[in-house]
Design a protein around this motif. Structure first.
Motif, PDB file in Angstrom:
ATOM      1  N   UNK A  83       0.825  -1.207   0.000  1.00 46.43           N
ATOM      2  CA  UNK A  83       0.000   0.000   0.000  1.00 46.43           C
ATOM      3  C   UNK A  83       0.857   1.253   0.000  1.00 46.43           C
ATOM      4  N   UNK A  84       1.905   1.236   0.790  1.00 48.61           N
ATOM      5  CA  UNK A  84       2.839   2.370   0.805  1.00 48.61           C
ATOM      6  C   UNK A  84       3.459   2.570  -0.580  1.00 48.61           C
ATOM      7  N   UNK A  88      -3.192  -0.911  -4.508  1.00 50.41           N
ATOM      8  CA  UNK A  88      -4.493  -0.953  -3.838  1.00 50.41           C
ATOM      9  C   UNK A  88      -5.238  -2.210  -4.251  1.00 50.41           C
ATOM     10  N   UNK A  89      -5.770  -2.911  -3.270  1.00 55.52           N
ATOM     11  CA  UNK A  89      -6.610  -4.065  -3.527  1.00 55.52           C
ATOM     12  C   UNK A  89      -7.989  -3.570  -3.921  1.00 55.52           C
ATOM     13  N   UNK A  90      -8.660  -4.294  -4.802  1.00 53.37           N
ATOM     14  CA  UNK A  90      -9.988  -3.873  -5.247  1.00 53.37           C
ATOM     15  C   UNK A  90     -11.023  -4.000  -4.138  1.00 53.37           C
ATOM     16  N   UNK A  91     -10.836  -4.938  -3.229  1.00 54.32           N
ATOM     17  CA  UNK A  91     -11.716  -5.101  -2.064  1.00 54.32           C
ATOM     18  C   UNK A  91     -11.057  -4.356  -0.907  1.00 54.32           C
ATOM     19  N   UNK A 119     -10.427 -15.395  -6.407  1.00 57.06           N
ATOM     20  CA  UNK A 119      -9.383 -15.413  -7.436  1.00 57.06           C
ATOM     21  C   UNK A 119      -8.757 -14.016  -7.612  1.00 57.06           C
ATOM     22  N   UNK A 120      -9.587 -12.989  -7.591  1.00 56.94           N
ATOM     23  CA  UNK A 120      -9.093 -11.615  -7.724  1.00 56.94           C
ATOM     24  C   UNK A 120      -8.199 -11.258  -6.547  1.00 56.94           C
ATOM     25  N   UNK A 121      -8.637 -11.596  -5.351  1.00 57.40           N
ATOM     26  CA  UNK A 121      -7.836 -11.302  -4.152  1.00 57.40           C
ATOM     27  C   UNK A 121      -6.470 -11.989  -4.235  1.00 57.40           C
ATOM     28  N   UNK A 122      -6.450 -13.257  -4.618  1.00 61.75           N
ATOM     29  CA  UNK A 122      -5.183 -13.986  -4.704  1.00 61.75           C
ATOM     30  C   UNK A 122      -4.282 -13.405  -5.793  1.00 61.75           C
TER      31      UNK A 122
END
Length: 174
Positions: A83-84, A88-91, A119-122
Motif C-alpha cells: 500500500x505504501x 491498492x486491492x480492489x476489495x 481469485x481476484x484477491x489472490x
C-alpha cells in the motif's frame, strides 16, 4: 481430497519441465504449504525432488526485508508495505481471513461471484508481492529502473555506515 491430490500432481507436472524455478513469497505460508502437500501426496522420487528444489530456492521477501530494509510503515505486513508503494486491492480492507471466509462460503454455495472475488484477491496478492520484490531490488541493486516513491525503502546498513555513532554494530550481513 482426491481432487486436491489430482490438482497438486497436475501442478507439479506443469512445473517439472521448467528450470531455475524460484518461488517469491511474503511470509512462511507458502513453504509450509509445499511441505504439507509433499508429505500428503508426493510418492514419486521426481515429485519429491521438485518440491525440495522449489522450497530450497524460494525467497521469502519478508525475511529478506525484515532486518535489512526499512519501509516507513507501522508494520512489515504485505498490505501495508505494498500500500505504501502505491498498490491498492480492489476489495477495501481485504485480508487473508476474508479470503478464508470467501473460500468457505464459495464451497458451501458454489456462487461464481465468490469464486471470482477469491481469485481476484489472490491475483492481487501476487501483484503486491511483485511490487515489493521490485522495491527490494531497487534497494539491493542500485540503478535498477523500477519506479520508486519519493521516499522509498532504505537499506538499514546504509544508515549504519552513515551514522555510526547512532547505531550499535550489526552482526548480520545482507
Amino acid at each position: 481430497q482426491s481432487r486436491e491430490r489430482e490438482m497438486w500432481l497436475s501442478f507439479l507436472h506443469a512445473l517439472a519441465p521448467m528450470r531455475n524455478l524460484q518461488l517469491l513469497h511474503y511470509g512462511s505460508y507458502e513453504t509450509q504449504f509445499l511441505k504439507r502437500m509433499k508429505a500428503r501426496y508426493c510418492n514419486a522420487h521426481e515429485d519429491i525432488e521438485l518440491v525440495d528444489r522449489l522450497i530450497a530456492s524460494s525467497l521469502n521477501l519478508l525475511g529478506l526485508t525484515y532486518a535489512h530494509i526499512y519501509f516507513p510503515t507501522y508494520s512489515n505486513g504485505l498490505k501495508e508495505i505494498a500500500g505504501y508503494l502505491g498498490f491498492r486491492w480492489s476489495e477495501v480492507n481485504s485480508s487473508g481471513l476474508h479470503a478464508l471466509i470467501w473460500r468457505s462460503e464459495w464451497e458451501a454455495s458454489t456462487n461464481p461471484s465468490l469464486k471470482q472475488k477469491l481469485l481476484t484477491y489472490n491475483a492481487e496478492d501476487c501483484t503486491a508481492v511483485k511490487i515489493v520484490a521490485e522495491a527490494v531490488a531497487d534497494v539491493c541493486l542500485p540503478g535498477a529502473t523500477t519506479a520508486k516513491p519519493s521516499h522509498g525503502p532504505i537499506d538499514v546498513h546504509f544508515l549504519v555506515d552513515r551514522h555510526k555513532r547512532m547505531f550499535r554494530p550489526l552482526d548480520c550481513a545482507v
